[in-house]
Design a protein around this motif. Structure first.
Motif, short mmCIF file in Angstrom:
data_model
loop_
_atom_site.label_atom_id
_atom_site.label_comp_id
_atom_site.label_asym_id
_atom_site.label_seq_id
_atom_site.Cartn_x
_atom_site.Cartn_y
_atom_site.Cartn_z
N ALA A 30 0.30 -1.04 -0.15
CA ALA A 30 0.08 0.38 -0.27
C ALA A 30 0.58 0.85 -0.19
O ALA A 30 1.59 0.79 0.56
CB ALA A 30 -1.18 0.39 1.42
N VAL A 99 -8.13 0.88 9.82
CA VAL A 99 -8.55 1.52 8.12
C VAL A 99 -10.00 1.24 7.89
O VAL A 99 -10.68 1.27 8.79
CB VAL A 99 -6.97 0.10 7.30
CG1 VAL A 99 -5.66 0.02 8.01
CG2 VAL A 99 -7.94 -1.18 7.87
N PHE A 121 -15.90 -7.14 6.51
CA PHE A 121 -14.64 -6.48 5.77
C PHE A 121 -13.86 -8.33 5.04
O PHE A 121 -14.44 -8.56 5.82
CB PHE A 121 -14.03 -5.56 6.37
CG PHE A 121 -13.56 -5.88 7.62
CD1 PHE A 121 -12.41 -6.91 7.85
CD2 PHE A 121 -14.61 -6.17 9.06
CE1 PHE A 121 -12.35 -7.62 9.94
CE2 PHE A 121 -14.05 -6.52 10.47
CZ PHE A 121 -13.34 -7.19 10.42
N GLY A 180 -14.30 1.38 8.84
CA GLY A 180 -12.98 0.73 9.32
C GLY A 180 -12.89 -0.45 10.24
O GLY A 180 -13.83 -0.79 10.81
N TYR A 183 -6.63 -2.67 12.07
CA TYR A 183 -5.13 -4.00 11.39
C TYR A 183 -4.20 -4.13 11.83
O TYR A 183 -3.39 -2.89 11.77
CB TYR A 183 -5.20 -3.12 9.80
CG TYR A 183 -4.23 -3.92 8.79
CD1 TYR A 183 -4.90 -5.49 8.88
CD2 TYR A 183 -3.19 -3.47 8.27
CE1 TYR A 183 -3.54 -6.55 8.29
CE2 TYR A 183 -2.43 -4.63 7.95
CZ TYR A 183 -2.32 -5.76 7.24
OH TYR A 183 -1.73 -6.39 6.91
N LEU A 197 -4.44 -8.20 3.77
CA LEU A 197 -5.98 -7.01 3.56
C LEU A 197 -5.86 -7.45 2.19
O LEU A 197 -5.44 -7.92 1.55
CB LEU A 197 -5.32 -5.58 3.70
CG LEU A 197 -5.12 -4.96 4.96
CD1 LEU A 197 -4.47 -3.57 4.40
CD2 LEU A 197 -5.91 -4.98 5.94
N THR A 199 -8.22 -5.85 -1.28
CA THR A 199 -9.39 -4.91 -2.03
C THR A 199 -9.76 -5.13 -3.01
O THR A 199 -10.01 -6.23 -3.16
CB THR A 199 -7.91 -3.79 -2.21
OG1 THR A 199 -7.32 -4.17 -3.27
CG2 THR A 199 -6.88 -2.78 -1.37
N PHE A 208 -9.54 4.30 0.60
CA PHE A 208 -8.88 3.56 1.28
C PHE A 208 -7.68 4.33 2.38
O PHE A 208 -7.42 4.68 1.33
CB PHE A 208 -8.10 2.49 0.15
CG PHE A 208 -6.90 1.26 1.14
CD1 PHE A 208 -6.96 1.24 2.82
CD2 PHE A 208 -6.68 0.24 0.91
CE1 PHE A 208 -5.76 0.82 3.09
CE2 PHE A 208 -6.20 -0.13 1.29
CZ PHE A 208 -5.44 -0.37 2.45
N LEU A 229 -10.67 -1.09 -0.33
CA LEU A 229 -10.45 -1.39 0.45
C LEU A 229 -11.58 -2.37 0.86
O LEU A 229 -12.95 -2.04 0.56
CB LEU A 229 -10.33 -0.59 2.00
CG LEU A 229 -10.34 -2.09 3.04
CD1 LEU A 229 -8.19 -2.57 3.29
CD2 LEU A 229 -10.44 -0.67 4.68
N CYS A 230 -11.69 -4.06 0.94
CA CYS A 230 -12.65 -4.54 1.21
C CYS A 230 -13.87 -4.45 2.56
O CYS A 230 -13.00 -4.81 3.28
CB CYS A 230 -12.53 -6.11 0.75
SG CYS A 230 -11.98 -6.34 -0.80
#
Length: 656
Positions: A30, A99, A121, A180, A183, A197, A199, A208, A229-230
Motif C-alpha cells: 500500500a 483502516v 470486511f 473501518g 488492522y 488486507l 482490496t 482506502f 478496501l474491502c
C-alpha cells in the motif's frame, strides 16, 4: 459534454514523500498518497475531506444480497458483492492502524432513513480480535460525534459483524460515513512483504484510508495504488419500497445558452428499491412548459443504474435570462412511483443574445506556505503564465500564513477543499463536486504534462460569453506612493437579465516576494525561508466581494486610489479587475452562480518605467479620460485627464 478531467490520470510515481519521511513502495504494498486528512484543533474531532476529488457519478454505490445476509439486508460499499481483486495487501509497517473507507452522502443518498446494523470486511487471514468502527461525517468533513464501535474476533474471508443488542446507525441526508477496522501488521509480515488486507478495483482517494502519524501530522491519509478496501456497511433496507428509482445525476452542460442553442443533457437513474425494475420513463421540463416523456425499456437491476443522453432543442421563444431544466421519474413499470423521494433533479441555465469576448481569465490559487506541493504547482503555473497571455493570477494564502490577507480568508473557506487548489474565473464545471480544481499529484510527477492541460482549460473558458468588459487606466505618484486606478467598461444589453446587478472587484498582486515556503529538497521536505513567491495577493482595492456597478448607457466607470505599502515593489506589481454578480453574501447556496464574466490586468511596471527607461519626448502625447476613453488633443475640455507619452503616464489638469 464532458471535458477531460485531470483526476482520471493514474499516478505514476513509485515514491511518496511526506514530511521528512520517504516511503518506497513495492508492487503489492500500500502507498500513502500526499493528501492528508487533519485533526480539528477546535474540538479534537477528526476532519475528513469528503471525496478528495472523486466526482459524481464516478463513485458508485454497490448494494447486493450477499452470503450471510437476510433478504432485507444489503452490503453497501465500494466493493462488488464478495469479489476481491487483490489479496495479501501489505502496509509494509509494523503496528496497529485503523483502516477504512469514506462512503459519501452521494453514495448513501438512496438509503437515507435506513439503519446500518453492522459492518463487513474481508481479510486473507485472521488478525485476531479487532475493533470495528463507524463514524458520521458532516457536510464540513468533521466527525459528528455519533459513532459505533465493537470488538470481535476476525476470520479469513468476509467477516459479517452485526452490532450487539439494538445498536444501529441511521443514514442521514447529506452525511458521509467513515467505516473501518483496526488492522495489525507484525514484523514477520513486513519481512515477508505479505499482509492480510483485501482490496477490489481501483481507488482514487477515499476508498482506502489509513490513520496515523507519518511525519506530516496525525490524521487520515488516502492510499491510492492497491484498490478500494474491502469494507462495507450492512444496511437494513426493509423501509425501502419494493420498486423505486432515483435521479442521481444531471448534467445540462454550461449554463449560458445562446438563443437557438440546444441543451445536451445527461442523466443517471438509479434503482434504490429492493427489486429489479423492468422498464421506466422519465420526463424533462423547461420552466413551466409541458413535460416531455422519454420511455426506456431497459431493466435496471437492484443497486444498479442506467444513464442516457438527450439533445433538446430550446427554440427561439425563450426569453433572455434565467430558466430551469428539470428531469424526473415519470413511471416505473408503467405505474406512478410509490414515492417521490429523490426522483427529480433541477439545473439552471441562461439564455442570451448579446455578449463580448473574454479579455483575460482570472486564476485564483488557494495555496499554503506550509504545503510542499505548492513547490511543484507553482512551477506548473509559471510555465502556464509564460505561455498564456490570456491569464491573470492571484495567490490566496491559507489563513495563518505570513503572506495571508485577512480580507481573503472567506475565499479559502468557500473554495479551498485542499491546498493548493485553484479556480478559473470561479467558474463551475457541470458534474464536478467542487468549483476548484487541484493538480497536486500530477504537478509532482509530470509538470510538463499538466501545464498544457491547464492551458486547454483556459482555452475552453474562451468559448464562454462575457457580459461586460474591463479596462484599467492607472497613474502613480512615486513621491507619495499613491496609485490611482480608473476602471471602465461596456455592459451587454443582456447583462441585467442574465447576471442581475454587477459587482467590480479590484486587487493588487506582487511578484518576487521573498518569504518562507515548504519545498522538496531531494527526498526530504524542508522550510526555505528565502523562497520567491509570485502573484501574491497584497490588497483588495475595492470591497473584497466587489463594489456594485452603476450602469449608464451600457457603460460603467469607477475610480480608486490606494497608498502602496513601503515594502511593496511597485515595479513588480499588477492591478487586476474583474466583474461578477453582485451578492450581499456569498454562501454555498449561491457559490456556483458567482462566476466571473470578464477580467483584465495591468502590469504596474508600465506605469513606473522600472523595466524600460526610454526617451519619451519622441512619442506623441495621448490623452484619456479617467474612465479610459481616448480623447484627441483638439477636443480636450476643462478637466482631469491621463496623459500617456511613450511609457510615461501621469494625471494632468486641463484648463482653457
Amino acid at each position: 459534454m464532458k471535458r477531460f478531467s485531470i483526476i482520471l490520470f493514474t499516478a505514476l510515481a513509485s515514491v511518496a514523500v511526506y514530511g521528512q519521511h520517504t516511503a518506497s513502495v513495492s508492487s503489492h504494498q500500500a502507498k500513502l498518497a500526499n493528501a492528508q486528512f487533519t485533526l480539528s484543533s477546535a474540538n479534537s474531532r477528526v476532519a475528513v475531506i469528503a471525496d478528495n476529488g472523486n466526482k459524481a457519478p464516478m463513485a458508485k454505490s454497490v448494494i447486493r444480497k450477499v452470503d450471510g445476509l437476510s433478504s432485507m439486508q444489503r452490503a453497501v460499499g465500494y466493493s462488488n458483492t464478495d469479489s476481491i481483486t487483490q489479496k495479501n495487501v501489505a502496509l509494509g509497517m509494523t503496528g496497529t492502524y485503523p483502516v477504512g473507507a469514506l462512503l459519501t452522502s452521494s453514495i448513501l443518498k438512496p438509503y437515507e432513513g435506513c439503519k446500518v446494523i453492522g459492518i463487513r470486511f474481508a481479510l486473507t487471514n485472521s488478525i485476531g480480535r479487532s475493533r470495528v468502527f463507524l463514524n458520521g461525517v458532516d457536510a464540513e468533513g468533521v466527525l459528528t460525534g455519533e459513532s459505533i464501535e465493537q470488538t470481535q474476533r476476525t476470520y479469513e474471508g468476509w467477516n459479517n459483524i452485526f452490532f450487539n443488542g439494538s445498536k444501529s446507525y441511521e443514514i442521514k441526508e447529506g452525511e458521509d460515513i467513515l467505516v473501518g477496522f483496526d488492522y495489525t501488521e507484525t514484523e514477520e509480515m513486513v519481512a515477508a512483504d505479505e499482509g492480510y488486507l483485501a482490496t477490489v478495483g481501483e481507488a482514487t482517494g477515499n476508498e482506502f484510508l489509513i490513520y496515523g502519524n507519518f511525519n506530516s501530522g496525525e490524521g487520515w491519509y488516502p492510499i491510492t495504488n492497491v484498490g478500494a478496501l474491502c469494507v462495507q456497511l450492512i444496511v437494513d433496507v426493509s423501509s425501502l419500497p419494493s420498486k423505486d428509482l432515483d435521479i442521481v445525476y444531471l448534467d445540462t452542460g454550461f449554463r449560458y445558452k445562446q438563443r437557438g442553442e440546444n441543451v445536451d443533457f445527461y442523466t443517471t437513474v438509479a434503482n434504490s428499491g429492493r427489486e429489479d425494475v423492468n422498464g421506466y420513463s422519465v420526463a424533462y421540463q423547461i420552466d413551466e412548459q409541458a413535460p416531455v416523456v422519454i420511455q426506456k425499456d431497459e431493466t435496471i437491476k437492484e443497486g444498479e443504474s442506467d444513464g442516457f443522453e438527450q439533445i433538446v432543442a430550446l427554440g427561439d421563444n425563450l426569453s433572455v435570462g434565467k430558466h430551469t431544466f428539470k428531469v424526473f421519474v415519470n413511471t416505473i413499470e408503467g405505474a406512478a412511483p410509490e414515492t417521490n423521494k429523490n426522483d427529480m433533479m433541477e439545473s439552471v441555465f441562461y439564455i442570451y443574445e448579446n455578449s463580448f469576448a473574454r479579455q483575460q481569465h482570472y486564476v485564483e490559487q488557494y495555496t499554503s506556505q506550509k504545503e510542499y506541493l505548492a513547490y511543484y504547482v507553482n512551477d506548473v503555473f509559471a510555465k502556464v503564465s509564460g505561455s498564456a497571455n490570456n491569464m491573470c493570477m492571484a495567490n490566496i494564502y491559507e489563513p495563518g500564513n505570513t503572506l495571508a490577507t485577512a480580507d481573503a480568508d472567506y475565499l479559502t473557506d468557500l473554495y479551498a477543499y485542499t491546498y493548493p487548489s485553484f479556480t478559473i474565473d470561479r467558474s463551475y464545471f457541470p458534474g464536478e463536486k467542487y468549483i476548484a480544481y487541484d493538480v497536486n499529484y500530477y504537478a509532482q510527477i509530470g509538470p510538463d504534462f499538466v501545464a498544457p492541460i491547464i492551458m486547454d482549460m483556459l482555452a475552453q473558458e474562451d468559448a464562454r460569453p462575457a457580459f461586460a468588459t474591463v479596462n484599467i487606466t492607472p497613474s502613480y505618484n512615486s513621491d507619495s506612493r499613491e496609485l490611482s486606478l480608473g476602471i471602465s467598461g461596456d455592459v451587454s444589453e443582456d447583462a441585467s437579465a442574465v447576471m442581475g446587478d454587477l459587482a467590480l472587484t479590484v486587487l493588487l498582486t506582487e511578484d518576487g516576494v521573498k518569504a518562507a515556503q515548504y519545498v522538496v529538497n531531494g527526498n526530504q521536505v524542508a522550510n526555505n525561508p528565502n523562497y520567491i513567491h509570485n502573484n501574491v495577493l497584497r490588497k483588495f482595492v475595492s470591497a473584497p466581494k466587489g463594489d456594485k456597478i452603476t450602469v449608464n448607457g451600457l457603460k460603467y466607470s469607477g475610480n480608486y486610489t490606494v497608498k502602496l505599502d513601503d515594502s511593496w515593489n511597485v515595479g513588480k506589481m499588477k492591478a487586476i479587475a474583474f466583474v461578477t454578480r453582485m451578492a450581499d453574501e456569498i454562501t454555498d447556496a449561491n457559490l456556483k452562480e458567482m462566476d466571473i464574466t470578464n477580467a483584465n490586468s495591468f502590469d504596474l511596471s508600465d506605469v513606473t518605467g522600472v523595466y524600460s527607461i526610454e526617451d519619451n519626448t519622441s512619442y506623441p502625447c495621448k490623452y484619456y479620460t479617467i474612465d479610459g476613453m481616448e480623447v484627441s488633443e483638439s477636443q480636450l475640455a476643462n478637466g482631469i485627464y491621463i496623459l500617456r507619452q511613450g511609457s510615461s503616464l501621469k494625471k494632468v489638469l486641463i484648463k482653457k
